[in-house]
Write a protein that holds these residues in place. Structure first.
Motif, PDB file in Angstrom:
ATOM      1  N   SER A 185       1.950  -0.956   0.279  1.00 53.05           N
ATOM      2  CA  SER A 185       1.027  -2.150  -0.018  1.00 53.05           C
ATOM      3  C   SER A 185       1.544  -2.548  -1.415  1.00 53.05           C
ATOM      4  CB  SER A 185      -0.416  -1.762   0.120  1.00 53.05           C
ATOM      5  OG  SER A 185      -1.079  -2.659  -0.444  1.00 53.05           O
ATOM      6  N   LEU A 186       1.513  -3.998  -1.548  1.00 53.38           N
ATOM      7  CA  LEU A 186       1.967  -4.467  -2.866  1.00 53.38           C
ATOM      8  C   LEU A 186       0.539  -5.406  -3.394  1.00 53.38           C
ATOM      9  CD1 LEU A 186       5.315  -6.217  -2.675  1.00 53.38           C
ATOM     10  CD2 LEU A 186       4.741  -3.979  -3.717  1.00 53.38           C
ATOM     11  N   GLY A 187      -0.515  -5.112  -2.507  1.00 60.72           N
ATOM     12  CA  GLY A 187      -1.950  -5.815  -2.725  1.00 60.72           C
ATOM     13  C   GLY A 187      -2.287  -6.842  -2.048  1.00 60.72           C
ATOM     14  N   LEU A 188      -3.538  -7.159  -2.476  1.00 60.06           N
ATOM     15  CA  LEU A 188      -4.174  -8.265  -1.627  1.00 60.06           C
ATOM     16  C   LEU A 188      -3.889  -9.847  -2.105  1.00 60.06           C
ATOM     17  CD1 LEU A 188      -7.803  -6.887  -1.476  1.00 60.06           C
ATOM     18  CD2 LEU A 188      -6.074  -6.472  -0.044  1.00 60.06           C
ATOM     19  N   LEU A 189      -4.001 -10.675  -1.205  1.00 60.50           N
ATOM     20  CA  LEU A 189      -3.535 -12.212  -1.261  1.00 60.50           C
ATOM     21  C   LEU A 189      -4.932 -12.981  -1.315  1.00 60.50           C
ATOM     22  CD1 LEU A 189      -0.238 -12.011   0.917  1.00 60.50           C
ATOM     23  CD2 LEU A 189      -0.563 -11.657  -1.562  1.00 60.50           C
ATOM     24  N   ARG A 190      -5.647 -12.980  -2.249  1.00 58.90           N
ATOM     25  CA  ARG A 190      -6.872 -13.733  -1.994  1.00 58.90           C
ATOM     26  C   ARG A 190      -6.679 -15.119  -2.847  1.00 58.90           C
ATOM     27  NH1 ARG A 190     -11.138  -8.724  -4.053  1.00 58.90           N
ATOM     28  NH2 ARG A 190     -11.177  -7.775  -1.812  1.00 58.90           N
ATOM     29  N   GLU A 191      -5.931 -15.333  -3.431  1.00 59.11           N
ATOM     30  CA  GLU A 191      -5.613 -16.757  -4.436  1.00 59.11           C
ATOM     31  C   GLU A 191      -4.437 -17.394  -3.745  1.00 59.11           C
ATOM     32  OE1 GLU A 191      -7.682 -17.285  -6.427  1.00 59.11           O
ATOM     33  OE2 GLU A 191      -8.670 -15.469  -6.737  1.00 59.11           O
ATOM     34  N   VAL A 208       2.672  -9.550   5.854  1.00 60.22           N
ATOM     35  CA  VAL A 208       1.335 -10.044   5.470  1.00 60.22           C
ATOM     36  C   VAL A 208       0.568  -9.604   6.753  1.00 60.22           C
ATOM     37  CG1 VAL A 208      -0.456 -11.649   5.114  1.00 60.22           C
ATOM     38  CG2 VAL A 208       1.866 -11.915   3.939  1.00 60.22           C
ATOM     39  N   SER A 209      -0.553  -8.715   6.445  1.00 59.73           N
ATOM     40  CA  SER A 209      -1.441  -8.306   7.568  1.00 59.73           C
ATOM     41  C   SER A 209      -2.843  -8.863   7.248  1.00 59.73           C
ATOM     42  CB  SER A 209      -1.249  -6.741   7.785  1.00 59.73           C
ATOM     43  OG  SER A 209      -1.910  -6.108   6.764  1.00 59.73           O
ATOM     44  N   LEU A 210      -3.713  -8.898   8.233  1.00 61.06           N
ATOM     45  CA  LEU A 210      -5.118  -9.235   8.285  1.00 61.06           C
ATOM     46  C   LEU A 210      -5.894  -7.954   8.215  1.00 61.06           C
ATOM     47  CD1 LEU A 210      -7.195 -11.434   7.836  1.00 61.06           C
ATOM     48  CD2 LEU A 210      -7.415 -11.506  10.532  1.00 61.06           C
ATOM     49  N   GLU A 211      -6.540  -7.608   7.055  1.00 62.49           N
ATOM     50  CA  GLU A 211      -7.191  -6.207   6.991  1.00 62.49           C
ATOM     51  C   GLU A 211      -8.577  -6.402   6.810  1.00 62.49           C
ATOM     52  OE1 GLU A 211      -5.824  -3.501   7.458  1.00 62.49           O
ATOM     53  OE2 GLU A 211      -3.650  -4.315   7.609  1.00 62.49           O
ATOM     54  N   PRO A 212      -9.526  -5.433   6.878  1.00 61.23           N
ATOM     55  CA  PRO A 212     -10.853  -5.510   6.394  1.00 61.23           C
ATOM     56  C   PRO A 212     -10.919  -5.890   5.008  1.00 61.23           C
ATOM     57  CG  PRO A 212     -10.294  -3.582   7.588  1.00 61.23           C
ATOM     58  CD  PRO A 212      -9.251  -4.188   7.285  1.00 61.23           C
ATOM     59  N   GLU A 213     -12.030  -6.273   4.439  1.00 58.03           N
ATOM     60  CA  GLU A 213     -12.098  -6.694   3.225  1.00 58.03           C
ATOM     61  C   GLU A 213     -11.865  -5.392   2.323  1.00 58.03           C
ATOM     62  OE1 GLU A 213     -15.503  -9.063   0.307  1.00 58.03           O
ATOM     63  OE2 GLU A 213     -16.149  -8.451   2.192  1.00 58.03           O
ATOM     64  N   GLY A 214     -11.050  -5.781   0.917  1.00 59.57           N
ATOM     65  CA  GLY A 214     -10.819  -4.796   0.091  1.00 59.57           C
ATOM     66  C   GLY A 214      -9.387  -4.032   0.708  1.00 59.57           C
ATOM     67  N   GLY A 215      -8.983  -4.656   1.605  1.00 62.42           N
ATOM     68  CA  GLY A 215      -7.496  -3.862   2.216  1.00 62.42           C
ATOM     69  C   GLY A 215      -7.500  -2.713   3.328  1.00 62.42           C
ATOM     70  N   PRO A 217      -7.540   0.691   4.678  1.00 64.27           N
ATOM     71  CA  PRO A 217      -8.131   2.169   4.280  1.00 64.27           C
ATOM     72  C   PRO A 217      -7.285   3.210   4.479  1.00 64.27           C
ATOM     73  CG  PRO A 217      -8.849   1.599   6.527  1.00 64.27           C
ATOM     74  CD  PRO A 217      -8.187   0.395   6.217  1.00 64.27           C
ATOM     75  N   GLY A 218      -5.853   2.869   4.973  1.00 63.46           N
ATOM     76  CA  GLY A 218      -5.093   3.802   4.931  1.00 63.46           C
ATOM     77  C   GLY A 218      -3.547   3.489   4.361  1.00 63.46           C
ATOM     78  N   ASP A 219      -2.715   4.016   4.573  1.00 65.53           N
ATOM     79  CA  ASP A 219      -1.496   3.771   3.922  1.00 65.53           C
ATOM     80  C   ASP A 219      -0.391   2.965   4.512  1.00 65.53           C
ATOM     81  OD1 ASP A 219      -2.007   5.385   1.648  1.00 65.53           O
ATOM     82  OD2 ASP A 219      -0.967   7.403   2.780  1.00 65.53           O
ATOM     83  N   ALA A 220      -1.212   2.169   5.687  1.00 65.92           N
ATOM     84  CA  ALA A 220      -0.014   1.417   6.872  1.00 65.92           C
ATOM     85  C   ALA A 220      -1.112   0.309   7.223  1.00 65.92           C
ATOM     86  CB  ALA A 220       0.360   2.058   7.679  1.00 65.92           C
ATOM     87  N   PRO A 221      -0.674  -0.789   7.525  1.00 65.24           N
ATOM     88  CA  PRO A 221      -1.465  -2.090   7.956  1.00 65.24           C
ATOM     89  C   PRO A 221      -2.438  -1.359   9.216  1.00 65.24           C
ATOM     90  CG  PRO A 221       0.756  -2.943   7.683  1.00 65.24           C
ATOM     91  CD  PRO A 221       0.787  -1.305   7.543  1.00 65.24           C
TER      92      PRO A 221
END
Length: 234
Positions: A185-191, A208-215, A217-221
């Motif tokens: 993971s390189l982080g969230l894309l909120r902007e 780019v994956s679509l994840e629950p808010e906050g990203g 919960p594991g080490d993979a999408p």
């Protein structure tokens, strides 16, 4: 009889915002900033991708200054410099001004300008920094990200050029995948534009994956991968 007029120290209004940032980056790399200002510049470089790029550019630009020289403690050249400029006799007040100048902004500006002159005139420009690019386009939704990584700054910039932010309660998350197939993971894309400090190479895949808010919960999408593309030199 009055003595010669001393040069005025440049003030903040003498430079524009970009010039001030350029000078600050140069002084930070040269080590001419006071301790508190140096620490503030270091902290800014960790958070401000554009300023970090300026710092990295100055490190690359001034690197030839160290070539061919062994490490040694700096000699005390102040008496020789003063004698060269002012002669063997000089008023005490002039000596005091010059000594303070070593710690003041005026001399720092002179040092930075001299470094620029040496770097530009005495050393030819090095090879162009590596720039990697990729366009991540989704198949099922109108979503596109343009990625650009500049090796000189070590900063990946991802721009959402089409589509909207993630739905409420969810986040887009950026991943990099090497030839082992293991995502990182390189982080969230909120902007609309996101900058991430990272070391990358041609052939690595960005996704780019679509994840629950906050990203994730594991080490993979955990959600669907919406877009992916490999980095290539641009």
């Amino acid at each position: 009889m009055s003595g010669p007029t001393l040069p005025e120290e440049p003030g903040p209004d003498d430079f524009g915002p970009e010039e001030r940032d350029e000078l600050l980056a140069a002084e930070y790399v040269l080590g001419t900033l006071p301790a508190d200002d140096w620490r503030a510049a270091r902290d800014r470089a960790e958070l401000d991708g554009a300023f970090a790029a300026r710092v990295r550019a100055w490190e690359v630009r001034l690197a030839p200054l160290n070539a061919g020289f062994d490490e040694a403690s700096a000699p005390d050249l102040l008496p020789q410099i003063e004698a060269r400029i002012f002669g063997s006799t000089r008023p005490a007040s002039r000596r005091g001004w010059f000594a303070l100048g070593w710690r003041g902004g005026a001399l720092a500006t002179v040092v930075a300008a001299l470094a620029v002159f040496l770097a530009v005139t005495l050393w030819p420009p090095g090879p162009a920094p590596v720039v990697l690019q990729a366009e991540l386009t989704a198949e099922d939704v109108e979503l596109r990200f343009n990625a650009r990584w500049d090796a000189s700054a070590g900063v990946l910039e991802l721009t959402r050029s089409a589509g909207t932010a993630a739905p409420e309660g969810q986040d887009y998350e950026l991943w990099v995948i090497d030839d082992t197939g293991v995502p990182r993971s390189l982080g969230l894309l909120r902007e609309p534009v996101t900058q991430v400090s990272s070391v990358l190479a041609p052939g690595l895949t960005l996704a780019v994956s679509l994840e629950p808010e906050g990203g994730s919960p594991g080490d993979a999408p955990t959600g669907p991968v919406l877009a992916a593309a490999a980095l290539a030199e641009g």
